[in-house]
Scaffold this motif. Structure first.
Motif, PDB file in Angstrom:
ATOM      1  N   MET A 173       0.840  -1.192   0.000  1.00 38.83           N
ATOM      2  CA  MET A 173       0.000   0.000   0.000  1.00 38.83           C
ATOM      3  C   MET A 173       0.878   1.246   0.000  1.00 38.83           C
ATOM      4  O   MET A 173       1.918   1.255   0.649  1.00 38.83           O
ATOM      5  N   PRO A 174       0.445   2.248  -0.679  1.00 35.96           N
ATOM      6  CA  PRO A 174       1.241   3.484  -0.714  1.00 35.96           C
ATOM      7  C   PRO A 174       1.170   4.236   0.611  1.00 35.96           C
ATOM      8  O   PRO A 174       0.224   4.094   1.385  1.00 35.96           O
ATOM      9  N   LEU A 175       2.199   5.030   0.817  1.00 37.86           N
ATOM     10  CA  LEU A 175       2.263   5.891   1.996  1.00 37.86           C
ATOM     11  C   LEU A 175       1.782   7.286   1.618  1.00 37.86           C
ATOM     12  O   LEU A 175       2.155   7.804   0.565  1.00 37.86           O
ATOM     13  N   TYR A 176       0.998   7.863   2.454  1.00 39.71           N
ATOM     14  CA  TYR A 176       0.527   9.233   2.249  1.00 39.71           C
ATOM     15  C   TYR A 176       0.962  10.071   3.427  1.00 39.71           C
ATOM     16  O   TYR A 176       1.018   9.587   4.555  1.00 39.71           O
ATOM     17  N   ASP A 177       1.280  11.316   3.151  1.00 39.68           N
ATOM     18  CA  ASP A 177       1.684  12.246   4.202  1.00 39.68           C
ATOM     19  C   ASP A 177       0.505  13.107   4.613  1.00 39.68           C
ATOM     20  O   ASP A 177      -0.256  13.591   3.769  1.00 39.68           O
ATOM     21  N   PHE A 178       0.374  13.284   5.902  1.00 39.53           N
ATOM     22  CA  PHE A 178      -0.647  14.160   6.463  1.00 39.53           C
ATOM     23  C   PHE A 178       0.037  15.088   7.455  1.00 39.53           C
ATOM     24  O   PHE A 178       1.058  14.745   8.045  1.00 39.53           O
ATOM     25  N   ARG A 179      -0.514  16.260   7.620  1.00 39.39           N
ATOM     26  CA  ARG A 179       0.095  17.233   8.522  1.00 39.39           C
ATOM     27  C   ARG A 179      -0.899  17.625   9.615  1.00 39.39           C
ATOM     28  O   ARG A 179      -1.912  18.272   9.366  1.00 39.39           O
ATOM     29  N   CYS A 180      -0.552  17.238  10.825  1.00 36.98           N
ATOM     30  CA  CYS A 180      -1.368  17.592  11.975  1.00 36.98           C
ATOM     31  C   CYS A 180      -0.920  18.974  12.463  1.00 36.98           C
ATOM     32  O   CYS A 180       0.281  19.251  12.516  1.00 36.98           O
ATOM     33  N   ALA A 181      -1.860  19.804  12.819  1.00 36.64           N
ATOM     34  CA  ALA A 181      -1.524  21.150  13.289  1.00 36.64           C
ATOM     35  C   ALA A 181      -0.748  21.103  14.602  1.00 36.64           C
ATOM     36  O   ALA A 181       0.073  21.972  14.882  1.00 36.64           O
ATOM     37  N   GLU A 182      -0.981  20.081  15.409  1.00 36.33           N
ATOM     38  CA  GLU A 182      -0.311  19.970  16.711  1.00 36.33           C
ATOM     39  C   GLU A 182       0.973  19.144  16.629  1.00 36.33           C
ATOM     40  O   GLU A 182       1.992  19.509  17.191  1.00 36.33           O
ATOM     41  N   CYS A 183       0.915  18.014  15.925  1.00 37.38           N
ATOM     42  CA  CYS A 183       2.007  17.039  15.969  1.00 37.38           C
ATOM     43  C   CYS A 183       2.939  17.121  14.762  1.00 37.38           C
ATOM     44  O   CYS A 183       4.031  16.565  14.798  1.00 37.38           O
ATOM     45  N   GLY A 184       2.497  17.732  13.699  1.00 44.12           N
ATOM     46  CA  GLY A 184       3.361  17.835  12.520  1.00 44.12           C
ATOM     47  C   GLY A 184       3.075  16.751  11.500  1.00 44.12           C
ATOM     48  O   GLY A 184       2.005  16.144  11.490  1.00 44.12           O
ATOM     49  N   LEU A 185       4.072  16.502  10.666  1.00 41.78           N
ATOM     50  CA  LEU A 185       3.923  15.575   9.545  1.00 41.78           C
ATOM     51  C   LEU A 185       3.950  14.136  10.025  1.00 41.78           C
ATOM     52  O   LEU A 185       4.741  13.770  10.892  1.00 41.78           O
ATOM     53  N   PHE A 186       3.068  13.317   9.465  1.00 40.16           N
ATOM     54  CA  PHE A 186       3.104  11.877   9.746  1.00 40.16           C
ATOM     55  C   PHE A 186       2.666  11.129   8.498  1.00 40.16           C
ATOM     56  O   PHE A 186       2.049  11.688   7.595  1.00 40.16           O
ATOM     57  N   ASP A 187       3.076   9.869   8.439  1.00 41.01           N
ATOM     58  CA  ASP A 187       2.745   8.998   7.315  1.00 41.01           C
ATOM     59  C   ASP A 187       1.579   8.106   7.683  1.00 41.01           C
ATOM     60  O   ASP A 187       1.411   7.729   8.842  1.00 41.01           O
ATOM     61  N   ARG A 199      -4.262  16.239   4.237  1.00 38.50           N
ATOM     62  CA  ARG A 199      -3.208  15.569   3.477  1.00 38.50           C
ATOM     63  C   ARG A 199      -2.180  16.608   3.046  1.00 38.50           C
ATOM     64  O   ARG A 199      -2.523  17.727   2.659  1.00 38.50           O
ATOM     65  N   ALA A 200      -0.918  16.223   3.111  1.00 34.23           N
ATOM     66  CA  ALA A 200       0.169  17.117   2.728  1.00 34.23           C
ATOM     67  C   ALA A 200       0.768  16.626   1.417  1.00 34.23           C
ATOM     68  O   ALA A 200       0.875  15.428   1.184  1.00 34.23           O
ATOM     69  N   ILE A 201       1.117  17.540   0.577  1.00 31.90           N
ATOM     70  CA  ILE A 201       1.776  17.205  -0.679  1.00 31.90           C
ATOM     71  C   ILE A 201       3.276  17.348  -0.456  1.00 31.90           C
ATOM     72  O   ILE A 201       3.767  18.408  -0.070  1.00 31.90           O
ATOM     73  N   THR A 202       3.972  16.271  -0.666  1.00 35.81           N
ATOM     74  CA  THR A 202       5.426  16.275  -0.472  1.00 35.81           C
ATOM     75  C   THR A 202       6.100  15.725  -1.721  1.00 35.81           C
ATOM     76  O   THR A 202       5.440  15.188  -2.610  1.00 35.81           O
ATOM     77  N   ALA A 203       7.403  15.845  -1.769  1.00 32.96           N
ATOM     78  CA  ALA A 203       8.168  15.319  -2.908  1.00 32.96           C
ATOM     79  C   ALA A 203       8.096  13.801  -2.901  1.00 32.96           C
ATOM     80  O   ALA A 203       8.062  13.180  -1.841  1.00 32.96           O
ATOM     81  N   PRO A 204       8.039  13.199  -4.071  1.00 33.43           N
ATOM     82  CA  PRO A 204       8.022  11.733  -4.106  1.00 33.43           C
ATOM     83  C   PRO A 204       9.312  11.167  -3.543  1.00 33.43           C
ATOM     84  O   PRO A 204      10.372  11.773  -3.656  1.00 33.43           O
TER      85      PRO A 204
END
Ligand code: ZN
Length: 96
Positions: free
Chosen positions: A1-15, A38-43
């Protein structure tokens, strides 16, 4: 399964790993449970830590930069003192 990045306002970036059919524009943060967009990051091409990626990188590196030796191994060619075969009939075979 692919990994997606999300950005929490409190905790920061997580996969988060999830099927492509289930990924949405946001998910719950695993630490605090808040709504995390969801956060858009570099592949992450070439940054894989998997065994397959390491083997692929090592193979590609030997194609362009092969290891060159300047001489024989120290101690000369390795010969085992152990006989190749323990079958006594093999001693009767003609030798070169
Ligand atoms: Zn959080």
């Amino acid at each position: 399964m692919p990994l997606y990045d999300f950005r929490c306002a409190e905790c920061g970036l997580f996969d988060a790993s999830m099927p492509m059919s289930e990924v949405g524009p946001s998910t719950a943060c695993p630490s605090c449970g808040q709504h995390a967009p969801r956060a858009i990051t570099a592949p992450r091409l070439g940054r894989g830590a998997s065994t397959a990626m390491r083997v692929h990188d090592a193979t590609a590196r030997t194609a362009s930069d092969p290891g060159v030796v300047s001489g024989a191994l120290p101690g000369g060619p390795r010969r085992s003192s152990r006989p190749v075969s323990t079958d006594p009939r093999h001693r009767l075979l003609p030798r070169p």
